[in-house]
Design a protein around this motif. Sequence first.
Motif, PDB file in Angstrom:
ATOM      1  N   GLY A  46      -1.534   6.377  -2.905  1.00 29.35           N
ATOM      2  CA  GLY A  46      -1.859   5.130  -3.584  1.00 29.35           C
ATOM      3  C   GLY A  46      -2.255   5.232  -5.032  1.00 29.35           C
ATOM      4  O   GLY A  46      -2.247   4.239  -5.752  1.00 29.35           O
ATOM      5  N   SER A  63       0.844  -1.186   0.000  1.00 31.17           N
ATOM      6  CA  SER A  63       0.000   0.000   0.000  1.00 31.17           C
ATOM      7  C   SER A  63       0.879   1.235   0.000  1.00 31.17           C
ATOM      8  O   SER A  63       1.882   1.289   0.714  1.00 31.17           O
ATOM      9  N   LEU A  64       0.506   2.223  -0.796  1.00 40.04           N
ATOM     10  CA  LEU A  64       1.192   3.505  -0.811  1.00 40.04           C
ATOM     11  C   LEU A  64       0.456   4.549   0.020  1.00 40.04           C
ATOM     12  O   LEU A  64       0.790   5.727  -0.033  1.00 40.04           O
ATOM     13  N   SER A  69      -2.194   0.506  -9.825  1.00 46.29           N
ATOM     14  CA  SER A  69      -0.759   0.219  -9.871  1.00 46.29           C
ATOM     15  C   SER A  69      -0.568  -1.194 -10.395  1.00 46.29           C
ATOM     16  O   SER A  69      -1.527  -1.961 -10.536  1.00 46.29           O
ATOM     17  N   ASN A 123      -4.979   0.856  -3.259  1.00 48.22           N
ATOM     18  CA  ASN A 123      -4.872   2.195  -3.822  1.00 48.22           C
ATOM     19  C   ASN A 123      -5.638   3.210  -2.973  1.00 48.22           C
ATOM     20  O   ASN A 123      -6.234   2.867  -1.963  1.00 48.22           O
ATOM     21  N   ARG A 124      -5.601   4.458  -3.403  1.00 52.46           N
ATOM     22  CA  ARG A 124      -6.186   5.560  -2.638  1.00 52.46           C
ATOM     23  C   ARG A 124      -7.716   5.457  -2.578  1.00 52.46           C
ATOM     24  O   ARG A 124      -8.354   5.047  -3.539  1.00 52.46           O
ATOM     25  N   GLY A 127      -2.387  -5.186  -3.927  1.00 53.33           N
ATOM     26  CA  GLY A 127      -2.057  -3.778  -3.701  1.00 53.33           C
ATOM     27  C   GLY A 127      -3.290  -2.950  -3.391  1.00 53.33           C
ATOM     28  O   GLY A 127      -4.372  -3.178  -3.951  1.00 53.33           O
TER      29      GLY A 127
END
Length: 435
Positions: free
Chosen positions: A360, A355-356, A364, A379-380, A377
């Motif tokens: 995010g 996770s970013l 991705s 995401n936002r 993954g």
Amino acid sequence: MATRSVKLPDIGEGVAEAEVVEWHVKVGDAVREDQVLAAVMTDKATVEIPSPADGTVTALGVAAGTVLAVGSELVRLEVGGGTPEAPNEPVADGLAAPEAPPPPRPPEAPVLAPAEVPPRPLPSPPPSLRGPPPRPVPAGMARAAGEKPLAAPAVRRRALEAGIDLRQVRGTGPAGRITHDDLDAVARADAAPTPAAGSRERTGVEDVAVRGLRRRIARAMAESTRRVAHFSYVEEVDVTALEELRAALNRRHGAARPKLTLIPFLVQALVRALPDFPGLNAHYDDEAEVVHRFGAVHVGIAAQTAGGLVVPVLRHAEARDLWNCAAEVRRLAEAARDGTAARDELSGSTITVTSLGALGGIASTPVVNRPEVAIVGVNRQVMRPMWIGGGVVPRLMMNLSSSFDHRVVDGHEAASFIQAVKALLETPALLFMEA
């Protein structure tokens, strides 16, 4: 006095080599027993190598960033007492003995450039009454002060239309006559880009050696993309109810229980979904062409650190409840950032989540953490209008961007697995029900 050779020890777990990432001593240093000599990095973790005895460092094996095989000479010490290992023995290959500095070179006389006489500035011409304002002319093309420009009528007309002041153009024709070629030269110079006020070109180049953790990451990513047949699958998930539940649980329990983030919920969803998809909680040994399916769910949690990306492992997630997962995820993340994670905490995952956070993005394509076959993954989260029940309502939406090893995972299996995870996240009460 005796000479003692300190070799790179067998660090275990089948490690055959390690990279020297940092020296803690230098030639000439006096060291005590158990004092750290160097830090080396294996595929698993960073390990500190202690001194086996008191002594003085006489030579270092290699420069930082060099990879050594287990058993190679790392440091040479001069220790008191005992029998020297090899009296009068020259320094072993690869060991850098101290060298006397070269004698200082006499300063060289500065080379002076010939003096340059700047040209006299020309008086500013009066503003033109017709045509566009005069354009600047490149240096070196201006005429001498008071010299009348010579040019044919056609050239004068073209210069007037182009806004070129002929008094600032040096002619190359007979008797200094200004030609069309001279006007072309002015036009080319005028088209050249000029830097903005306060700006200048940057021409510096910085060389950054890829060493330590960054080198390990680079090699692992290259190997994974080279050997794994990646394919990615993105699915949209409505996390409105999940976020409401998460916020309510945090308010209800406060500091009495670990703070819940999205990751523990995702881990619980994976634990619930994987029994129906055992081929995704697995390792693929592509050399033996065997898929190892695991009963235990060891979830790798990709974590960003100052040195790069590491993947601490949440072991036996199938035996943990939501709050225990949250506490362990937090502990592992802090250990990874502090560099205190043990070797066994950085290996052995069977599936990975990444996770970013707020960065995010929309989607991705994460890289599979080989030899695993799946990575999920996050995401936002974005509030969006959605058509539900015959009307438009605001819903908190998030994408799951996942990648799989297509050599052993088919697209239908991967999509079905993510759909199962989606159903659990969209109806979070299912996470608390008995299977």
